[in-house]
Design a protein around this motif. Structure first.
Motif, mmCIF file in Angstrom:
data_model
loop_
_atom_site.group_PDB
_atom_site.id
_atom_site.type_symbol
_atom_site.label_atom_id
_atom_site.label_comp_id
_atom_site.label_asym_id
_atom_site.label_seq_id
_atom_site.Cartn_x
_atom_site.Cartn_y
_atom_site.Cartn_z
ATOM 1 N N ASN A 49 -27.208 66.501 -33.183
ATOM 2 C CA ASN A 49 -27.842 65.478 -34.016
ATOM 3 C C ASN A 49 -27.277 65.546 -35.436
ATOM 4 N N VAL A 50 -25.968 65.418 -35.543
ATOM 5 C CA VAL A 50 -25.271 65.426 -36.831
ATOM 6 C C VAL A 50 -24.329 64.233 -36.835
ATOM 7 N N TYR A 51 -24.602 63.286 -37.707
ATOM 8 C CA TYR A 51 -23.803 62.068 -37.776
ATOM 9 C C TYR A 51 -23.158 61.962 -39.151
ATOM 10 N N THR A 52 -21.877 61.586 -39.163
ATOM 11 C CA THR A 52 -21.139 61.392 -40.405
ATOM 12 C C THR A 52 -21.024 59.908 -40.682
ATOM 13 N N HIS A 53 -21.295 59.516 -41.907
ATOM 14 C CA HIS A 53 -21.223 58.116 -42.306
ATOM 15 C C HIS A 53 -19.783 57.755 -42.647
ATOM 16 N N ARG A 54 -19.265 56.722 -42.009
ATOM 17 C CA ARG A 54 -17.907 56.247 -42.268
ATOM 18 C C ARG A 54 -17.929 54.746 -42.469
ATOM 19 N N LYS A 55 -16.933 54.247 -43.181
ATOM 20 C CA LYS A 55 -16.772 52.810 -43.401
ATOM 21 C C LYS A 55 -15.596 52.309 -42.582
ATOM 22 N N VAL A 56 -15.685 51.061 -42.106
ATOM 23 C CA VAL A 56 -14.586 50.411 -41.405
ATOM 24 C C VAL A 56 -14.216 49.147 -42.162
ATOM 25 N N ALA A 57 -13.111 48.538 -41.772
ATOM 26 C CA ALA A 57 -12.650 47.316 -42.432
ATOM 27 C C ALA A 57 -13.636 46.178 -42.173
ATOM 28 N N ASP A 58 -13.630 45.202 -43.058
ATOM 29 C CA ASP A 58 -14.519 44.055 -42.900
ATOM 30 C C ASP A 58 -14.247 43.307 -41.600
ATOM 31 N N THR A 59 -13.002 43.282 -41.175
ATOM 32 C CA THR A 59 -12.656 42.568 -39.945
ATOM 33 C C THR A 59 -13.175 43.288 -38.702
ATOM 34 N N LEU B 216 -22.029 55.420 -38.027
ATOM 35 C CA LEU B 216 -22.426 56.828 -37.923
ATOM 36 C C LEU B 216 -21.733 57.398 -36.697
ATOM 37 N N VAL B 217 -21.013 58.523 -36.891
ATOM 38 C CA VAL B 217 -20.196 59.122 -35.835
ATOM 39 C C VAL B 217 -20.556 60.598 -35.705
ATOM 40 N N THR B 218 -20.639 61.079 -34.449
ATOM 41 C CA THR B 218 -20.850 62.508 -34.226
ATOM 42 C C THR B 218 -19.534 63.244 -34.470
ATOM 43 N N PRO B 219 -19.578 64.566 -34.693
ATOM 44 C CA PRO B 219 -18.360 65.306 -35.034
ATOM 45 C C PRO B 219 -17.226 65.195 -34.020
ATOM 46 N N GLU B 220 -17.517 65.196 -32.742
ATOM 47 C CA GLU B 220 -16.451 65.140 -31.738
ATOM 48 C C GLU B 220 -16.272 63.741 -31.165
ATOM 49 N N ASN B 221 -16.743 62.732 -31.870
ATOM 50 C CA ASN B 221 -16.640 61.325 -31.478
ATOM 51 C C ASN B 221 -17.250 61.044 -30.105
ATOM 52 N N LYS B 222 -18.271 61.802 -29.720
ATOM 53 C CA LYS B 222 -18.939 61.550 -28.445
ATOM 54 C C LYS B 222 -19.863 60.346 -28.545
ATOM 55 N N ASP B 223 -20.384 60.084 -29.735
ATOM 56 C CA ASP B 223 -21.292 58.966 -29.931
ATOM 57 C C ASP B 223 -21.029 58.346 -31.295
ATOM 58 N N PHE B 224 -21.157 57.021 -31.356
ATOM 59 C CA PHE B 224 -21.054 56.313 -32.627
ATOM 60 C C PHE B 224 -21.843 55.024 -32.524
ATOM 61 N N PRO C 65 -25.066 60.666 -49.893
ATOM 62 C CA PRO C 65 -24.777 61.645 -48.834
ATOM 63 C C PRO C 65 -23.932 61.040 -47.719
ATOM 64 N N ARG C 66 -23.156 61.883 -47.050
ATOM 65 C CA ARG C 66 -22.274 61.423 -45.989
ATOM 66 C C ARG C 66 -22.688 61.931 -44.613
ATOM 67 N N VAL C 67 -23.494 62.974 -44.540
ATOM 68 C CA VAL C 67 -23.877 63.567 -43.257
ATOM 69 C C VAL C 67 -25.388 63.382 -43.069
ATOM 70 N N PHE C 68 -25.778 62.905 -41.869
ATOM 71 C CA PHE C 68 -27.177 62.593 -41.608
ATOM 72 C C PHE C 68 -27.631 63.188 -40.282
#
Length: 175
Positions: free
Chosen positions: A6-16, A32-40, A131-134
């Motif tokens: 239950n550790v998610y990192t906040h990331r931004k993507v392009a507007d498109t 929001l992405v998990t550390p090993e990209n198992k869930d987003f 913050p970046r980690v939730f």
């Protein structure tokens, strides 16, 4: 199936590449992405501030290191200002016999310039305070785990249905 942390990192993507938020279905560029990209999943930045949805995970060591770095920079800046003032004081004593009015006006102008720079320095660190980690709240995290588990079960069922050995054979002989 091994569940993900239950550790998610906040990331931004392009507007498109924006997609619908999982909560309100509005287009969002935050993920929001998990550390090993198992869930987003996509989520609005406003939801990240809600206490009922998630809570920030604060890395105490990183915060302490950042404060120490800021303090060192502040000490160095104050030390340089002090050395400059001492240098100006010595120069002023040497040129005391010369035009005192010109020196005072020049010193006043020089002292005002560093004060103008101080407010700019205060505003720049404030931008990086988000913050970046939730960690998701229990109900939302359980929904994510259930959704992932159901998707895996559905995939397994599709694979079984495509296997011809799943169904019984038609009898070939006469009864």
């Amino acid at each position: 199936m091994a569940s993900f942390p239950n550790v998610y990192t906040h990331r931004k993507v392009a507007d498109t590449a924006s997609k619908a938020c999982e909560i309100c279905f509005k287009p969002s560029t935050s993920v929001l992405v998990t550390p090993e990209n198992k869930d987003f999943f996509y989520v609005c930045p406003a939801h990240l501030k809600e206490k009922g949805f998630c809570s920030p995970i604060i890395d105490e060591a990183a915060v302490a290191a950042k404060k120490k770095k800021e303090m060192d920079a502040e000490v160095e800046r104050v030390r340089k200002e002090f050395e400059e003032k001492q240098k100006k004081k010595k120069d002023k004593e040497k040129e005391k016999g010369k035009d005192k009015d010109k020196d005072k006006k020049d010193d006043d102008k020089k002292e005002k310039k560093p004060e103008d720079k101080k407010p700019d320095e205060v505003t720049t660190p404030a931008l990086d305070e988000e913050p970046r980690v939730f960690a998701l709240q229990k109900t939302f995290y359980q929904q994510r785990v259930d959704k992932k588990r159901n998707a895996e079960i559905a995939k397994r069922n599709r694979e079984r249905l495509q296997n011809p050995n799943l169904f019984p054979q038609v009898p070939k002989g006469f009864p």
